[in-house]
Design a protein around this motif. Structure first.
Motif, PDB file in Angstrom:
ATOM      1  N   LEU A 237       0.815  -1.218   0.000  1.00 31.39           N
ATOM      2  CA  LEU A 237       0.000   0.000   0.000  1.00 31.39           C
ATOM      3  C   LEU A 237       0.851   1.271   0.000  1.00 31.39           C
ATOM      4  CD1 LEU A 237      -2.725  -0.997   2.631  1.00 31.39           C
ATOM      5  CD2 LEU A 237      -2.987  -0.934   0.162  1.00 31.39           C
ATOM      6  N   THR A 238       2.165   1.131  -0.009  1.00 30.55           N
ATOM      7  CA  THR A 238       3.054   2.297   0.006  1.00 30.55           C
ATOM      8  C   THR A 238       2.730   3.244  -1.139  1.00 30.55           C
ATOM      9  OG1 THR A 238       4.775   0.767   0.713  1.00 30.55           O
ATOM     10  CG2 THR A 238       5.482   2.993   0.101  1.00 30.55           C
ATOM     11  N   LEU A 242       4.934   9.813  -2.812  1.00 26.16           N
ATOM     12  CA  LEU A 242       4.898  10.711  -1.653  1.00 26.16           C
ATOM     13  C   LEU A 242       6.070  10.495  -0.687  1.00 26.16           C
ATOM     14  CD1 LEU A 242       2.635  12.767  -1.545  1.00 26.16           C
ATOM     15  CD2 LEU A 242       1.608  11.516   0.346  1.00 26.16           C
ATOM     16  N   LEU A 243       6.894   9.467  -0.939  1.00 27.96           N
ATOM     17  CA  LEU A 243       7.993   9.162  -0.017  1.00 27.96           C
ATOM     18  C   LEU A 243       8.912  10.378   0.170  1.00 27.96           C
ATOM     19  CD1 LEU A 243       9.145   5.552  -1.018  1.00 27.96           C
ATOM     20  CD2 LEU A 243       8.009   6.261   1.092  1.00 27.96           C
ATOM     21  N   ASP A 244       9.368  10.948  -0.953  1.00 32.55           N
ATOM     22  CA  ASP A 244      10.319  12.062  -0.870  1.00 32.55           C
ATOM     23  C   ASP A 244       9.668  13.279  -0.236  1.00 32.55           C
ATOM     24  OD1 ASP A 244      12.294  10.581  -1.904  1.00 32.55           O
ATOM     25  OD2 ASP A 244      12.104  11.351  -3.968  1.00 32.55           O
ATOM     26  N   GLU A 245       8.418  13.543  -0.610  1.00 31.22           N
ATOM     27  CA  GLU A 245       7.759  14.734  -0.088  1.00 31.22           C
ATOM     28  C   GLU A 245       7.606  14.662   1.434  1.00 31.22           C
ATOM     29  OE1 GLU A 245       4.143  16.046  -1.988  1.00 31.22           O
ATOM     30  OE2 GLU A 245       3.703  17.304  -0.232  1.00 31.22           O
ATOM     31  N   VAL A 246       7.155  13.534   1.933  1.00 29.04           N
ATOM     32  CA  VAL A 246       6.960  13.399   3.384  1.00 29.04           C
ATOM     33  C   VAL A 246       8.310  13.496   4.103  1.00 29.04           C
ATOM     34  CG1 VAL A 246       6.116  11.875   5.221  1.00 29.04           C
ATOM     35  CG2 VAL A 246       4.826  12.089   3.103  1.00 29.04           C
TER      36      VAL A 246
END
Ligand code: MN
Length: 264
Positions: A237-238, A242-246
């Motif tokens: 579900l990743t 959005l990984l970099d933004e968060v």
């Protein structure tokens, strides 16, 4: 192929009988399913009471069948972990009475049984009939043989499943097959309040799906136009974009902990 069949409508539902007996014409089929209806139980597991499996003889041509006092996920876990001598090569769940489209898959016990198979390392398929009445299970049951054949021939990546919704039509009424993405299935959820004999209010969750316009590539639209919908789903579900933004939001847990401790 060695196939495990489960469902969430319970072992006495007509959908699982149609599915298991159709697959058993060409495959080695085992059925492990809840002993009663467990629709909309999602991926729940039973941890606080023992699970009991009782052998049943409800299906023609199958190699073995058990009813279990647990959820759909319990059934699949128990089949892999205790009931079957060898792990199945395919897990098939259904045929559910009613569609599992878009966000339905989050709540669906039918999808969860298939998902459990995928977690345990087997290719998996969830079948739902997109109607609650006028039920043509035979159409979906027959299509399941084609699906099993495709899964055998093609390579399904690990930890994935196919979510299949079949319109409730006679085979000649079908408008073909469409590979789709999950749509958005909103419900106008209504809690209907009633009053019990002691004067206390209780609630029934009711409501209808909000049939709004959808992108043409969705499962909702395919079924609406009489097509069999096939949506590949995976467990991860990743949300990768959005990984970099968060990460960039900046996280300083240490400072806050110290500050809170001082105030306390
Ligand atoms: Mn169900």
């Amino acid at each position: 192929m060695r196939i495990l069949v489960s469902n969430d409508d319970g072992i006495f539902a007509p959908g699982i009988k149609a599915l298991a007996e159709s697959l058993a014409r060409e495959h080695e089929v085992y059925v492990v399913a809840p002993d009663r209806e467990r629709s909309a139980t999602g991926h729940a597991l039973t941890l606080h009471k023992p699970l009991r499996a009782e052998e049943v003889t409800l299906f023609e041509g199958v190699a073995g069948s058990w009813q279990v006092n647990g959820t759909p996920s319990d059934c699949v876990k128990l089949a892999f972990g205790a009931l079957l001598d060898t792990a199945p090569q395919l897990v098939v769940s259904g045929i559910n009475r009613g569609p599992n489209l878009g966000t339905d898959v989050i709540y669906s016990g039918t999808v969860s049984a298939a998902l459990e198979g995928a977690i345990l390392g087997a290719p998996a398929v969830a079948f739902s009939l997109a109607s609650f009445d006028d039920l043509h299970y035979a159409t979906a049951a027959h299509f399941a043989l084609e699906v099993a054949e495709k899964v055998r021939e093609q390579h399904m990546p690990s930890r994935t499943l196919l979510n299949i919704n079949v319109p409730s039509l006679a085979p000649e009424g079908l408008q073909g097959v469409r590979v789709t993405k999950l749509g958005i299935r909103k419900y106008n959820d209504v809690f209907e309040p009633r009053v019990d004999m002691r004067g206390k209010t209780y609630y029934w969750l009711a409501g209808e799906p909000d049939e709004q316009e959808e992108h043409p590539d969705t499962d909702v639209m395919a079924v609406r136009s009489g097509q069999i919908s096939i949506t590949p789903i995976h467990i991860d579900l990743t949300l990768y974009p959005l990984l970099d933004e968060v990460e960039r939001w900046g996280w300083t847990v240490q400072d806050k902990v110290v500050e809170t401790t001082r105030k306390g």
